[in-house]
Write a protein that holds these residues in place. Structure first.
Motif, PDB file in Angstrom:
ATOM      1  N   SER A 150      -6.503  -2.563   8.728  1.00 31.05           N
ATOM      2  CA  SER A 150      -5.997  -1.230   9.061  1.00 31.05           C
ATOM      3  C   SER A 150      -6.898  -0.158   8.460  1.00 31.05           C
ATOM      4  O   SER A 150      -7.785  -0.462   7.652  1.00 31.05           O
ATOM      5  N   LYS A 189      -1.457   5.423   8.183  1.00 31.07           N
ATOM      6  CA  LYS A 189      -2.449   4.367   8.427  1.00 31.07           C
ATOM      7  C   LYS A 189      -1.969   3.489   9.571  1.00 31.07           C
ATOM      8  O   LYS A 189      -0.821   3.589   9.994  1.00 31.07           O
ATOM      9  N   GLY A 190      -2.836   2.616  10.042  1.00 30.31           N
ATOM     10  CA  GLY A 190      -2.435   1.677  11.082  1.00 30.31           C
ATOM     11  C   GLY A 190      -3.557   0.740  11.447  1.00 30.31           C
ATOM     12  O   GLY A 190      -4.696   0.896  10.983  1.00 30.31           O
ATOM     13  N   LEU A 191      -3.215  -0.233  12.285  1.00 29.56           N
ATOM     14  CA  LEU A 191      -4.187  -1.265  12.647  1.00 29.56           C
ATOM     15  C   LEU A 191      -5.376  -0.673  13.385  1.00 29.56           C
ATOM     16  O   LEU A 191      -5.224   0.218  14.220  1.00 29.56           O
ATOM     17  N   ILE A 238      -8.284  -0.959   0.184  1.00 32.64           N
ATOM     18  CA  ILE A 238      -7.254  -1.575  -0.654  1.00 32.64           C
ATOM     19  C   ILE A 238      -6.800  -2.881   0.003  1.00 32.64           C
ATOM     20  O   ILE A 238      -6.900  -3.038   1.214  1.00 32.64           O
ATOM     21  N   TYR A 292      -3.798  -6.110  -0.025  1.00 33.73           N
ATOM     22  CA  TYR A 292      -2.525  -6.648  -0.495  1.00 33.73           C
ATOM     23  C   TYR A 292      -2.076  -7.762   0.432  1.00 33.73           C
ATOM     24  O   TYR A 292      -2.630  -7.922   1.521  1.00 33.73           O
ATOM     25  N   TYR A 338       1.490  -9.546   2.119  1.00 35.81           N
ATOM     26  CA  TYR A 338       2.946  -9.419   2.287  1.00 35.81           C
ATOM     27  C   TYR A 338       3.419 -10.548   3.188  1.00 35.81           C
ATOM     28  O   TYR A 338       2.607 -11.231   3.821  1.00 35.81           O
ATOM     29  N   LYS A 350      -3.978  -8.343   3.917  1.00 38.24           N
ATOM     30  CA  LYS A 350      -4.273  -7.084   4.595  1.00 38.24           C
ATOM     31  C   LYS A 350      -5.332  -6.282   3.863  1.00 38.24           C
ATOM     32  O   LYS A 350      -5.314  -6.201   2.632  1.00 38.24           O
ATOM     33  N   TYR A 405       3.106   2.856  -3.270  1.00 38.73           N
ATOM     34  CA  TYR A 405       2.305   1.648  -3.543  1.00 38.73           C
ATOM     35  C   TYR A 405       1.129   1.942  -4.463  1.00 38.73           C
ATOM     36  O   TYR A 405       0.497   2.986  -4.357  1.00 38.73           O
TER      37      TYR A 405
END
Ligand code: ATP
Length: 164
Positions: free
Chosen positions: A6, A52-54, A86, A88, A90, A102, A144
């Motif tokens: 993303s 944000k997004g893909l 960044i 992370y 999930y 991600k 976050y």
């Protein structure tokens, strides 16, 4: 493990000598379960995030960041610099409950035009609201860790570019 790429924006705007940053409250974030007291209860806790997004196939990360900022906040912005990636993981809460690794590339962007929250009706499924907050409060208010760091990086960049 599944992977997702993303891109997003730290959109800043100067108003009367003070920097502000655009944030969103995603719609449909699960309410926090508070485990103190006699029995757990649900609290509608506000979660604040960066837009944000893909990244779409064939799209560049910066293009995706500018598009997502436009779609999720209603703001047209211009790039200042890349901030950082960044990372992370999930677990998907739907379907196969797969683990997802991600990476999100964040750019520092400067407000150009548009009105925050002026988003298409179909975006309201994803975004409950979009708002300006003081940049100096963002490390505390963003939900976050990685996004808090992006706000701190933005503050450093702006402090070292006083001409902006
Ligand atoms: P996108 O905005 O990239 O299209 P999405 O809305 O499908 O993605 P995420 O925002 O990555 O997905 O959210 C998926 C899960 O990860 C949620 O449970 C969310 O709370 C959590 N999450 C989102 N951002 C972060 C982060 N920076 N650090 C840790 N966990 C995060």
């Amino acid at each position: 493990m599944q992977r997702e790429i993303s891109a997003g924006g730290v959109v800043v705007r100067k108003n009367e000598g003070e920097w502000w940053i655009a944030a969103i409250e995603p719609a449909g974030e699960p309410a926090a379960v508070v485990l103190s007291g006699k029995r757990p209860w649900r609290r509608a806790k506000t979660v604040l995030c960066l837009p944000k997004g893909l990244v779409d196939p064939g799209e560049k990360a910066l293009e995706a960041a500018l598009r997502e900022v436009r779609e999720e906040t209603g703001i047209v912005a211009v790039p200042l610099t890349k901030l950082a990636d960044i990372k992370y993981t999930y677990v998907r809460s739907w379907g196969d409950r797969e683990r997802v690794f991600k990476i999100v590339t964040f750019y520092l962007l400067r407000y150009e035009s548009g009105e925050i929250g002026n988003i298409r009706e179909e975006m309201r499924i994803e975004v409950a609201r979009a708002l300006w907050m003081r940049l100096e409060e963002a490390p505390k208010l963003l939900a976050y860790r990685g996004e808090k760091q992006m706000a701190r990086k933005a503050m450093e960049y702006l402090a070292s570019h006083p001409q902006l």
